[in-house]
Design a protein around this motif. Structure first.
Motif, short mmCIF file in Angstrom:
data_model
loop_
_atom_site.label_atom_id
_atom_site.label_comp_id
_atom_site.label_asym_id
_atom_site.label_seq_id
_atom_site.Cartn_x
_atom_site.Cartn_y
_atom_site.Cartn_z
N ASP B 83 8.22 -42.84 -51.37
CA ASP B 83 8.91 -41.69 -51.98
C ASP B 83 8.01 -40.48 -52.21
O ASP B 83 8.44 -39.34 -52.04
CB ASP B 83 9.59 -42.11 -53.30
N THR B 84 6.79 -40.72 -52.63
CA THR B 84 5.88 -39.59 -52.90
C THR B 84 4.60 -39.68 -52.09
O THR B 84 3.57 -39.10 -52.47
CB THR B 84 5.55 -39.48 -54.41
N MET B 85 4.65 -40.40 -50.99
CA MET B 85 3.46 -40.57 -50.15
C MET B 85 2.93 -39.22 -49.66
O MET B 85 1.71 -38.99 -49.63
CB MET B 85 3.79 -41.46 -48.95
N VAL B 86 3.86 -38.33 -49.31
CA VAL B 86 3.44 -37.04 -48.78
C VAL B 86 2.75 -36.20 -49.86
O VAL B 86 1.79 -35.48 -49.58
CB VAL B 86 4.65 -36.29 -48.18
N GLU B 87 3.19 -36.32 -51.09
CA GLU B 87 2.53 -35.58 -52.18
C GLU B 87 1.10 -36.06 -52.39
O GLU B 87 0.18 -35.26 -52.61
CB GLU B 87 3.31 -35.75 -53.49
N THR B 88 0.91 -37.36 -52.35
CA THR B 88 -0.45 -37.89 -52.51
C THR B 88 -1.32 -37.49 -51.33
O THR B 88 -2.51 -37.19 -51.48
CB THR B 88 -0.40 -39.42 -52.68
N ALA B 89 -0.70 -37.47 -50.13
CA ALA B 89 -1.45 -37.03 -48.95
C ALA B 89 -1.95 -35.60 -49.15
O ALA B 89 -3.11 -35.27 -48.86
CB ALA B 89 -0.57 -37.13 -47.70
N ARG B 90 -1.09 -34.75 -49.71
CA ARG B 90 -1.48 -33.36 -49.96
C ARG B 90 -2.62 -33.29 -50.97
O ARG B 90 -3.61 -32.55 -50.77
CB ARG B 90 -0.30 -32.53 -50.45
N ALA B 91 -2.49 -34.06 -52.05
CA ALA B 91 -3.55 -34.06 -53.07
C ALA B 91 -4.89 -34.48 -52.46
O ALA B 91 -5.94 -33.91 -52.78
CB ALA B 91 -3.18 -35.01 -54.22
N LEU B 92 -4.85 -35.46 -51.56
CA LEU B 92 -6.08 -35.93 -50.92
C LEU B 92 -6.65 -34.86 -49.99
O LEU B 92 -7.87 -34.64 -49.94
CB LEU B 92 -5.82 -37.22 -50.14
N ALA B 93 -5.74 -34.19 -49.27
CA ALA B 93 -6.19 -33.16 -48.33
C ALA B 93 -6.82 -32.00 -49.09
O ALA B 93 -7.86 -31.45 -48.70
CB ALA B 93 -5.02 -32.68 -47.48
N GLU B 94 -6.18 -31.62 -50.19
CA GLU B 94 -6.67 -30.48 -50.97
C GLU B 94 -7.99 -30.80 -51.68
O GLU B 94 -8.72 -29.90 -52.10
CB GLU B 94 -5.60 -30.03 -51.97
N ALA B 95 -8.26 -32.08 -51.84
CA ALA B 95 -9.52 -32.48 -52.50
C ALA B 95 -10.72 -32.30 -51.57
O ALA B 95 -11.86 -32.32 -52.03
CB ALA B 95 -9.42 -33.94 -52.96
N GLY B 96 -10.43 -32.11 -50.27
CA GLY B 96 -11.54 -31.88 -49.34
C GLY B 96 -12.51 -33.04 -49.22
O GLY B 96 -13.68 -32.91 -49.56
N LEU B 97 -12.02 -34.18 -48.73
CA LEU B 97 -12.89 -35.36 -48.59
C LEU B 97 -13.63 -35.27 -47.26
O LEU B 97 -13.26 -35.92 -46.29
CB LEU B 97 -12.05 -36.63 -48.65
N GLU B 98 -14.67 -34.50 -47.23
CA GLU B 98 -15.34 -34.21 -45.96
C GLU B 98 -15.82 -35.42 -45.19
O GLU B 98 -16.45 -36.31 -45.74
CB GLU B 98 -16.51 -33.27 -46.20
N GLY B 99 -15.52 -35.41 -43.92
CA GLY B 99 -16.01 -36.46 -43.03
C GLY B 99 -15.24 -37.76 -43.12
O GLY B 99 -15.56 -38.72 -42.43
N LYS B 100 -14.20 -37.80 -43.99
CA LYS B 100 -13.46 -39.05 -44.14
C LYS B 100 -12.10 -38.99 -43.45
O LYS B 100 -11.43 -37.96 -43.47
CB LYS B 100 -13.27 -39.38 -45.62
N THR B 101 -11.71 -40.12 -42.87
CA THR B 101 -10.38 -40.26 -42.31
C THR B 101 -9.58 -41.12 -43.29
O THR B 101 -9.95 -42.26 -43.57
CB THR B 101 -10.41 -40.95 -40.93
N VAL B 102 -8.50 -40.53 -43.83
CA VAL B 102 -7.67 -41.26 -44.80
C VAL B 102 -6.28 -41.43 -44.20
O VAL B 102 -5.64 -40.44 -43.81
CB VAL B 102 -7.55 -40.50 -46.14
#
Lengths: 162, 162, 162, 162
Positions: B83-102
């Protein structure tokens, strides 16, 4: 992106024969497996043969190569018995299927068994085939190998780097 | 290659409570699923929380982001309610986890149901995470999407390009 | 009421050998089956042997008879391969186990297969054994037969009145 | 011997709704369960209703009684939610269905779950109904109780002598 699955049999598709008590091949389980995975990819299924890969000879292998060559899709998954999967991978690589990504996969336990790894491997192979560069690969139990970098360990039953 | 799976709950891990007749969360099924898939990858499992993703708030999302940032692995799979997977994906993307594939994944039907797509999705997510370039993705039912190119269709229940 | 289950192998307990691709016997699935049935009966399990009933000889049959005779329970269930189940039933009947109700049961498909009839047959056998008068019976697929009123039809694989 | 199964819903037949994430009723699983049990009895299935037994009122109970009275078979199995199974058993007993053996059964876990006790209970109920004298009984998890000698323990969830 279109994907073609070429079914050749193998452990994946073995069934239990209630009359003889032996394992045999009937129809492929691939359509049921895709339904269960609620797979939303554009997938075509082609049953090339339904045999134990120990019974696969040069003519059979040529047939698989021919089908991969003839396919209009760029992404091909071949379901295959594990015993000679690496040999078929080599035949496909040597055939020079330019621009195509071919992923061979199979199962350690028939899908008809409750404990089968088949659904996991199918999800894996369908994913690898979408993102790996052209070439021939073996995908089993979460891992993927280039066709010339893998062997099946006959004692442990698992695929390992070679 | 090492992969860390961060478990957050979701449909994946829902169980049936024999006393109340309701679905609830107990332990994660991930270890059992990896065994069944005979997964031969180097995988660590981290249970971050066990909740319905509709109950996931900003603090919970921050916790997931923190765990992904802290992980030493370059490849991360997050199991999550749809239901909210896309929201968490956005939060992770905006956090800038450099070099990581999530890669976030989940299930339409709990693993405890015979008809679950969970094993298929897990095999898929563990494969995509190994080969996709750094970034945040959603992998469901054979497909993968960049975090900002996907939405869940509430009427049909499926993930589609956005 | 106490019930003793004497395990002799048969299709019920066949497993898939991942290395050889053949069916074989390992441990019995009976404890797991009773757990799944949430069986609340007072049941003891005795593994007498783990063999295909086609391999059962006179000595093996005598061993089963001896165990049934030695059992202190009045209700006995014997899990058995279907091919020679009727012969073992006759041996038990001729042994004159006074006051005991013995129900032989088995499966058309191994329990390890998703489509097995094993759990259904086990629930059935454990019920018949509690209410049938002393004697020897075969219980398969919902039906029960006196030991001398049944035969296995080799062509169809089903038990029928004889 | 003919048996009629009257389906009323209950845990037995609960399904998972992929859109809402809730359990609901769709079609009964009884035909599939009989196929899986390779049931060779002469069985007719009658879907009376598909509800949670907590929602069963006096009119619903009267409907079940009416169907049992109208049935021409002497052996009746009623699938039923466990919460009010004993109340329906009492209603059936008080209706005085002369000459009929009625066995109520259900499941602790929906059949759609891999771990369901449903198939075990169905095999059990179909067996008890063939051999128990006329009367109304509850059959769960291998045990059978006369309708006035049983209660469901709300804390443990199990049926016990009363």
């Amino acid at each position: 992106m279109s994907i073609r699955i070429l079914v050749t049999g193998g452990t994946f598709d073995k069934e239990y024969d209630e009359l003889t008590g032996r394992l045999f091949f009937q129809d492929t389980h691939l359509p049921e497996m895709l339904r269960r995975g609620r797979c939303r990819l554009d997938v075509a299924i082609d049953t090339v043969m339904m045999i134990d890969s120990l019974d696969l000879d040069a003519a059979g292998r040529a047939e698989i190569v021919g089908r991969c060559r003839a396919a209009t899709e760029r992404c091909l998954v071949v379901t295959h018995g594990t015993d000679t999967m690496v040999e078929t991978a080599r035949a496909l690589a040597e055939a020079g299927l330019e621009g195509k990504t071919v992923v061979l996969t199979g199962a350690m336990v028939p899908y008809a068994f409750g404990s089968s790894d088949g659904l996991f491997n199918l999800g894996s192979a369908l994913s690898f085939v979408q993102v790996l560069p052209p070439g021939v690969y073996v995908a089993m139990n979460g891992q993927h190998f280039a066709w010339d970098k893998v062997r099946k360990n006959r004692e442990t039953g698992v695929f390992e780097p070679a």
